[in-house]
Design an enzyme around this catalytic site. Sequence first.
Site, PDB file in Angstrom:
ATOM      1  N   TYR A 155       0.831  -1.194   0.000  1.00  0.00           N
ATOM      2  CA  TYR A 155       0.000   0.000   0.000  1.00  0.00           C
ATOM      3  C   TYR A 155       0.877   1.260   0.000  1.00  0.00           C
ATOM      4  O   TYR A 155       0.658   2.194  -0.785  1.00  0.00           O
ATOM      5  CB  TYR A 155      -0.916  -0.009   1.225  1.00  0.00           C
ATOM      6  CG  TYR A 155      -1.735   1.243   1.405  1.00  0.00           C
ATOM      7  CD1 TYR A 155      -2.912   1.452   0.690  1.00  0.00           C
ATOM      8  CD2 TYR A 155      -1.343   2.235   2.310  1.00  0.00           C
ATOM      9  CE1 TYR A 155      -3.670   2.598   0.862  1.00  0.00           C
ATOM     10  CE2 TYR A 155      -2.097   3.380   2.497  1.00  0.00           C
ATOM     11  CZ  TYR A 155      -3.259   3.566   1.766  1.00  0.00           C
ATOM     12  OH  TYR A 155      -3.998   4.705   1.936  1.00  0.00           O
ATOM     13  N   LYS A 159       1.103   4.299  -2.820  1.00  0.00           N
ATOM     14  CA  LYS A 159       0.779   5.691  -2.517  1.00  0.00           C
ATOM     15  C   LYS A 159       1.964   6.615  -2.800  1.00  0.00           C
ATOM     16  O   LYS A 159       1.783   7.750  -3.258  1.00  0.00           O
ATOM     17  CB  LYS A 159       0.318   5.814  -1.062  1.00  0.00           C
ATOM     18  CG  LYS A 159      -1.033   5.155  -0.815  1.00  0.00           C
ATOM     19  CD  LYS A 159      -2.116   5.845  -1.629  1.00  0.00           C
ATOM     20  CE  LYS A 159      -3.398   5.108  -1.735  1.00  0.00           C
ATOM     21  NZ  LYS A 159      -4.427   5.817  -2.499  1.00  0.00           N
TER      22      LYS A 159
END
Length: 255
Positions: A155, A159
């Site tokens: 994740y 990002k």
Amino acid sequence: MSMQGKTVFITGASKGIGRGIATEFAKHGANVAIVARDKQAAKSVADELVSNGYQAIGLSADVADKASLESAVNEAVSIYGRVDILCANAGIFPSAGLEEMTEADWDIVMNTNLKGTLFSVQACLPELKKSAAGRIVITSSITGPITGFPGWSHYGASKAGQLGFIRTAAIELAKYGITVNAVMPGNILTEGLAGMGDEYLAQTAASIPLKRLGSVEDIANAMLYFASEQAGYVTGQTIVVDGGQVLPESMEAVG
């Protein structure tokens, strides 16, 4: 920051931050296209906004599937005649430790969070180029670009990758008058965060200088700024919306 007459296409808008973004854009006069994989969920949010006197439609698309996004954009244009603003908000954050993470675990996060950003931009670009003030606003995170959290290495990488993407995208799309920016939320009180449990929520709030978790409206307000006429000379930039969470060196600094 009136959005009157503008159409905003928001991915991942059936719940959480995306739903908050959709609600605030609608309140500011925008025609809102609520996009989610679950069409019924998207339609439910749209119906609620319409019942309150706003303009909204619910559309189905998977951001990892460019053809489905293009179809959703075409549907929005058939109803509203235009797309002026893209809020690329769809994202997932399943937990997987490094030692156990599979290729499939990695790929599903990258396909949704990072490739999904690219596909969302590409699908909306033909319409954004027609707009007098095309805007792209991406929902990134403090996790990855600034902080880390166990189980979220994929994740965090996705990002951080979004921020690398916006800087070049901003250069390439400047010739069309399109700006590209990103909002980096901290811990925002959504359904997903609530699932972490009361103890986690309390500990997190205690570690934030403003002593509270963020609201979806906090993120929507930053999105509204980047999408506004007032931000027409701002591109390739980020804003952290986290109540000061990333500032303290330790809990002692928070007091």
